[in-house]
Design a protein around this motif. Structure first.
Motif, PDB file in Angstrom:
ATOM      1  N   THR A 350       0.919  -1.205   0.063  1.00 12.03           N
ATOM      2  CA  THR A 350       0.070   0.099  -0.117  1.00 12.03           C
ATOM      3  C   THR A 350       0.942   1.377  -0.135  1.00 12.03           C
ATOM      4  O   THR A 350       0.581   2.405  -0.540  1.00 12.03           O
ATOM      5  CB  THR A 350      -0.890  -0.080   1.196  1.00 12.03           C
ATOM      6  OG1 THR A 350      -0.100  -0.129   2.455  1.00 12.03           O
ATOM      7  CG2 THR A 350      -1.777  -1.031   1.270  1.00 12.03           C
ATOM      8  N   LEU A 351       1.995   1.076   0.368  1.00 10.69           N
ATOM      9  CA  LEU A 351       3.172   2.211   0.463  1.00 10.69           C
ATOM     10  C   LEU A 351       3.903   2.401  -0.890  1.00 10.69           C
ATOM     11  O   LEU A 351       4.723   3.219  -1.102  1.00 10.69           O
ATOM     12  CB  LEU A 351       3.933   2.212   1.699  1.00 10.69           C
ATOM     13  CG  LEU A 351       3.323   2.332   3.202  1.00 10.69           C
ATOM     14  CD1 LEU A 351       4.162   2.064   4.093  1.00 10.69           C
ATOM     15  CD2 LEU A 351       2.460   3.514   3.143  1.00 10.69           C
ATOM     16  N   GLY A 352       3.520   1.202  -1.708  1.00 11.88           N
ATOM     17  CA  GLY A 352       4.353   1.575  -3.013  1.00 11.88           C
ATOM     18  C   GLY A 352       5.675   0.663  -2.949  1.00 11.88           C
ATOM     19  O   GLY A 352       6.497   0.916  -3.878  1.00 11.88           O
ATOM     20  N   GLY A 353       6.034  -0.146  -1.786  1.00  9.67           N
ATOM     21  CA  GLY A 353       7.072  -0.825  -1.808  1.00  9.67           C
ATOM     22  C   GLY A 353       7.121  -2.219  -2.188  1.00  9.67           C
ATOM     23  O   GLY A 353       6.103  -2.683  -2.474  1.00  9.67           O
ATOM     24  N   ASP A 354       8.237  -2.865  -1.956  1.00 13.24           N
ATOM     25  CA  ASP A 354       8.459  -4.308  -1.971  1.00 13.24           C
ATOM     26  C   ASP A 354       8.754  -5.060  -0.810  1.00 13.24           C
ATOM     27  O   ASP A 354       9.673  -4.372  -0.191  1.00 13.24           O
ATOM     28  CB  ASP A 354       9.554  -4.564  -3.316  1.00 13.24           C
ATOM     29  CG  ASP A 354       8.771  -3.944  -4.597  1.00 13.24           C
ATOM     30  OD1 ASP A 354       7.960  -4.097  -4.773  1.00 13.24           O
ATOM     31  OD2 ASP A 354       9.769  -3.289  -5.361  1.00 13.24           O
ATOM     32  N   LEU A 355       8.404  -6.156  -0.470  1.00 15.50           N
ATOM     33  CA  LEU A 355       8.873  -6.956   0.688  1.00 15.50           C
ATOM     34  C   LEU A 355       9.316  -8.317  -0.026  1.00 15.50           C
ATOM     35  O   LEU A 355       8.802  -9.083  -0.868  1.00 15.50           O
ATOM     36  CB  LEU A 355       7.554  -7.134   1.683  1.00 15.50           C
ATOM     37  CG  LEU A 355       7.879  -8.110   2.735  1.00 15.50           C
ATOM     38  CD1 LEU A 355       8.960  -7.476   3.581  1.00 15.50           C
ATOM     39  CD2 LEU A 355       6.650  -8.514   3.461  1.00 15.50           C
ATOM     40  N   HIS A 356      10.628  -8.600   0.598  1.00 10.16           N
ATOM     41  CA  HIS A 356      10.983  -9.914   0.154  1.00 10.16           C
ATOM     42  C   HIS A 356      11.377 -11.008   1.507  1.00 10.16           C
ATOM     43  O   HIS A 356      12.138 -10.114   2.357  1.00 10.16           O
ATOM     44  CB  HIS A 356      12.450  -9.764  -0.731  1.00 10.16           C
ATOM     45  CG  HIS A 356      12.232  -9.086  -1.708  1.00 10.16           C
ATOM     46  ND1 HIS A 356      11.778  -9.433  -3.020  1.00 10.16           N
ATOM     47  CD2 HIS A 356      12.420  -7.387  -2.127  1.00 10.16           C
ATOM     48  CE1 HIS A 356      11.818  -8.669  -3.993  1.00 10.16           C
ATOM     49  NE2 HIS A 356      12.037  -7.475  -3.530  1.00 10.16           N
ATOM     50  N   ALA A 357      10.943 -12.183   1.250  1.00  7.97           N
ATOM     51  CA  ALA A 357      11.375 -12.866   2.553  1.00  7.97           C
ATOM     52  C   ALA A 357      11.700 -14.360   2.046  1.00  7.97           C
ATOM     53  O   ALA A 357      10.890 -14.739   1.246  1.00  7.97           O
ATOM     54  CB  ALA A 357      10.299 -12.938   3.427  1.00  7.97           C
ATOM     55  N   GLY A 358      12.707 -14.628   2.571  1.00  5.86           N
ATOM     56  CA  GLY A 358      12.959 -16.005   2.168  1.00  5.86           C
ATOM     57  C   GLY A 358      14.554 -16.585   2.802  1.00  5.86           C
ATOM     58  O   GLY A 358      15.101 -15.643   3.422  1.00  5.86           O
ATOM     59  N   PRO A 359      14.691 -17.756   2.309  1.00  4.43           N
ATOM     60  CA  PRO A 359      16.064 -18.324   2.763  1.00  4.43           C
ATOM     61  C   PRO A 359      17.412 -17.337   2.313  1.00  4.43           C
ATOM     62  O   PRO A 359      17.315 -16.763   1.001  1.00  4.43           O
ATOM     63  CB  PRO A 359      16.157 -19.597   1.982  1.00  4.43           C
ATOM     64  CG  PRO A 359      15.011 -19.976   1.789  1.00  4.43           C
ATOM     65  CD  PRO A 359      14.284 -18.582   1.396  1.00  4.43           C
ATOM     66  N   HIS A 360      18.496 -17.277   3.042  1.00  3.59           N
ATOM     67  CA  HIS A 360      19.441 -16.225   2.772  1.00  3.59           C
ATOM     68  C   HIS A 360      20.858 -17.143   3.309  1.00  3.59           C
ATOM     69  O   HIS A 360      21.145 -16.901   4.374  1.00  3.59           O
ATOM     70  CB  HIS A 360      19.674 -15.061   3.552  1.00  3.59           C
ATOM     71  CG  HIS A 360      20.531 -14.247   3.165  1.00  3.59           C
ATOM     72  ND1 HIS A 360      20.658 -13.323   2.070  1.00  3.59           N
ATOM     73  CD2 HIS A 360      21.516 -13.584   3.906  1.00  3.59           C
ATOM     74  CE1 HIS A 360      21.944 -12.622   1.881  1.00  3.59           C
ATOM     75  NE2 HIS A 360      22.362 -12.874   3.072  1.00  3.59           N
ATOM     76  N   GLY A 361      21.314 -18.008   2.513  1.00  2.00           N
ATOM     77  CA  GLY A 361      22.481 -18.639   2.790  1.00  2.00           C
ATOM     78  C   GLY A 361      21.900 -19.768   3.475  1.00  2.00           C
ATOM     79  O   GLY A 361      20.765 -20.447   3.388  1.00  2.00           O
ATOM     80  N   VAL A 362      22.969 -20.529   3.947  1.00  2.00           N
ATOM     81  CA  VAL A 362      22.855 -21.883   4.670  1.00  2.00           C
ATOM     82  C   VAL A 362      22.102 -21.658   6.060  1.00  2.00           C
ATOM     83  O   VAL A 362      22.744 -21.234   7.007  1.00  2.00           O
ATOM     84  CB  VAL A 362      24.005 -22.484   4.926  1.00  2.00           C
ATOM     85  CG1 VAL A 362      23.783 -23.989   5.596  1.00  2.00           C
ATOM     86  CG2 VAL A 362      24.853 -22.676   3.550  1.00  2.00           C
ATOM     87  N   GLY A 363      20.858 -21.880   6.194  1.00  2.00           N
ATOM     88  CA  GLY A 363      19.973 -21.865   7.366  1.00  2.00           C
ATOM     89  C   GLY A 363      19.686 -20.478   7.957  1.00  2.00           C
ATOM     90  O   GLY A 363      18.996 -20.417   8.983  1.00  2.00           O
ATOM     91  N   SER A 364      20.083 -19.370   7.024  1.00  2.00           N
ATOM     92  CA  SER A 364      19.813 -18.195   7.420  1.00  2.00           C
ATOM     93  C   SER A 364      18.429 -17.578   6.646  1.00  2.00           C
ATOM     94  O   SER A 364      17.885 -18.439   5.687  1.00  2.00           O
ATOM     95  CB  SER A 364      20.948 -17.280   7.062  1.00  2.00           C
ATOM     96  OG  SER A 364      21.949 -17.570   7.745  1.00  2.00           O
ATOM     97  N   TRP A 365      17.651 -16.741   7.439  1.00  2.00           N
ATOM     98  CA  TRP A 365      16.542 -15.979   6.661  1.00  2.00           C
ATOM     99  C   TRP A 365      16.460 -14.481   6.734  1.00  2.00           C
ATOM    100  O   TRP A 365      17.106 -14.014   7.551  1.00  2.00           O
ATOM    101  CB  TRP A 365      15.306 -16.655   7.669  1.00  2.00           C
ATOM    102  CG  TRP A 365      13.852 -16.164   7.300  1.00  2.00           C
ATOM    103  CD1 TRP A 365      13.560 -15.077   7.385  1.00  2.00           C
ATOM    104  CD2 TRP A 365      13.052 -16.871   6.270  1.00  2.00           C
ATOM    105  NE1 TRP A 365      12.144 -14.816   6.819  1.00  2.00           N
ATOM    106  CE2 TRP A 365      12.022 -16.193   6.081  1.00  2.00           C
ATOM    107  CE3 TRP A 365      13.438 -18.044   5.672  1.00  2.00           C
ATOM    108  CZ2 TRP A 365      11.010 -16.164   5.032  1.00  2.00           C
ATOM    109  CZ3 TRP A 365      12.252 -18.545   4.633  1.00  2.00           C
ATOM    110  CH2 TRP A 365      10.997 -17.745   4.634  1.00  2.00           C
ATOM    111  N   ARG A 366      16.043 -14.205   5.587  1.00  2.00           N
ATOM    112  CA  ARG A 366      16.230 -12.603   5.316  1.00  2.00           C
ATOM    113  C   ARG A 366      14.717 -12.101   4.955  1.00  2.00           C
ATOM    114  O   ARG A 366      13.993 -12.618   4.252  1.00  2.00           O
ATOM    115  CB  ARG A 366      17.116 -12.493   4.165  1.00  2.00           C
ATOM    116  CG  ARG A 366      17.221 -11.151   3.397  1.00  2.00           C
ATOM    117  CD  ARG A 366      18.168 -10.742   2.679  1.00  2.00           C
ATOM    118  NE  ARG A 366      18.247  -9.434   2.028  1.00  2.00           N
ATOM    119  CZ  ARG A 366      17.559  -8.890   1.086  1.00  2.00           C
ATOM    120  NH1 ARG A 366      16.728  -9.619   0.550  1.00  2.00           N
ATOM    121  NH2 ARG A 366      17.813  -7.560   0.592  1.00  2.00           N
TER     122      ARG A 366
END
Length: 384
Positions: A350-366
């Motif tokens: 709603t603010l015109g932005g982008d959201l990304h969520a998912g694995p980041h490297g081995v066992g990490s989350w971003r």
């Protein structure tokens, strides 16, 4: 009352039609062999009628096709056995086991007095019985498989609809939260305007008349705007549904408070901030607060004991937040709903932005979001 066939989808389509046509052709050919090569005989006509009844099964009463197959096989024996096997398969698939077993018994009893050339009991005494048994067992397996597949498809569809409804509820709830938060922010600022203009209005006698008049107008407008805002958005607080476990409304609260609370709870949090929070609009600061709150909560649930690195950037053409947690142990308590990110994605969108969520490297989350700044409003005017 008519009862129609209820056949498995993969058995009632083209493969079944091909099997019925092949069984009918086999019955006609076998009948001609036992009739000394003559095709225009009553047994051929009965074989064709029985095959047509099997093809038109759903459009006829359920007993028509099995009855014609039983009559044909009982009177003319093994040449018509292929049609009976298809009928027995259909009956078993529809869970009409008693009718299938009864059909077998009737056919064997009637055919026991048939001539030796067409008898089901010769030359292999138990061969036809074995074929009938296999047809019934195969029909039972096919029917059970069909019902299992239908139940699984219905369950998958139910879960899909339930997930869509939950996602929609999460989006609506996040929009309501945004409106409630902005109501608190705007109400606070309008209250300050009304307060200060009221104080200045008490000294109107010492001010020029035009200034005093404009102060009175400003105070009246701010008071009316505050009342309208409370009337329109006040219901979004849902105070009647608030519980002791409900999270406090983050009205322009500092992200540093969340970080300190997480550190006091034992989390290892590293915070890196670029620029000042006052550079970002209030809506961006509220979104960042919710993102950091959700990121820290998910890290506690899914990676207990893992370090968390938070990067905030209030400067530049966009407000940026990035939360990365390392690998850790899943907490043994609490069942996450899985829809917190859905609401956050709706807020950021709603603010015109982008959201990304998912694995980041081995066992990490971003978890990262980038919210562009609104274009500055052009102020056009001329000095008197």
């Amino acid at each position: 009352m008519k009862a129609s066939w209820t056949l498995p989808s993969d058995w009632s389509a083209y493969p079944r039609r091909g099997v019925v046509v092949l069984a009918t052709a086999t019955a006609v050919l076998n009948g001609a062999v036992t009739a000394e090569g003559q095709y225009l005989t009553p047994r051929t006509a009965v074989a064709v009628v029985s095959g047509a009844a099997l093809l038109a099964g759903p459009r006829l009463p359920w007993f028509v096709a099995p009855l014609t197959a039983v009559v044909a096989t009982g009177l003319w024996g093994w040449p018509m056995l292929s049609l009976l096997l298809v009928a027995l398969f259909d009956l078993a698939a529809c869970r009409r086991i008693a009718m299938a077993v009864g059909s077998c018994a009737v056919v064997l009893a009637v055919n026991s007095v048939a001539p030796e050339a067409i008898s089901l009991w010769r030359p292999q005494q138990y061969g036809p019985v074995l074929f009938m048994l296999l047809a019934v067992v195969g029909g039972l397996w096919m029917g059970n498989r069909r019902r299992l597949v239908r139940a699984l498809n219905a369950q998958v569809e139910h879960l899909r609809i339930e997930r869509e409804l939950r996602e929609g509820t999460a989006r609506v709830a996040e929009r309501s939260r945004i409106a409630a938060e902005m109501h608190d922010v705007l109400a606070h600022r309008l209250s300050l305007i009304a307060l200060h203009t009221g104080v200045l209005s008490t000294r109107a006698s010492t001010l020029p008349p035009p200034v005093a008049e404009r102060l009175t107008l400003l105070r009246t407008a701010s008071t009316e705007a505050l009342a309208d805002l409370r009337d329109v958005l006040g219901a979004l607080h849902e105070r009647g549904h608030t519980t002791a476990d409900s999270p406090p409304s983050p009205v322009l609260r500092d992200v540093h408070e969340l970080v300190e609370q997480a550190r006091e709870a034992g989390q290892q949090v590293e915070l890196q901030v670029s620029g000042g929070a006052e550079q970002a609009p209030a809506s961006h600061r509220l979104a960042l607060y919710r993102l950091v709150q959700e990121g820290l909560t998910n890290a506690r649930k899914h990676a207990a004991g893992a370090p968390v690195r938070i990067r905030l950037d209030y400067g530049g053409p966009a407000t940026v937040v990035e939360i990365i947690n390392g690998a850790g142990e899943r907490a043994g308590h609490g069942t996450p709903s899985g829809f917190g990110l859905v609401g956050l994605a709706e807020r950021v969108r709603t603010l015109g932005g982008d959201l990304h969520a998912g694995p980041h490297g081995v066992g990490s989350w971003r978890l990262a979001a980038r919210i562009p700044r609104p274009a500055p409003t052009a102020q056009n005017g001329s000095r008197p």
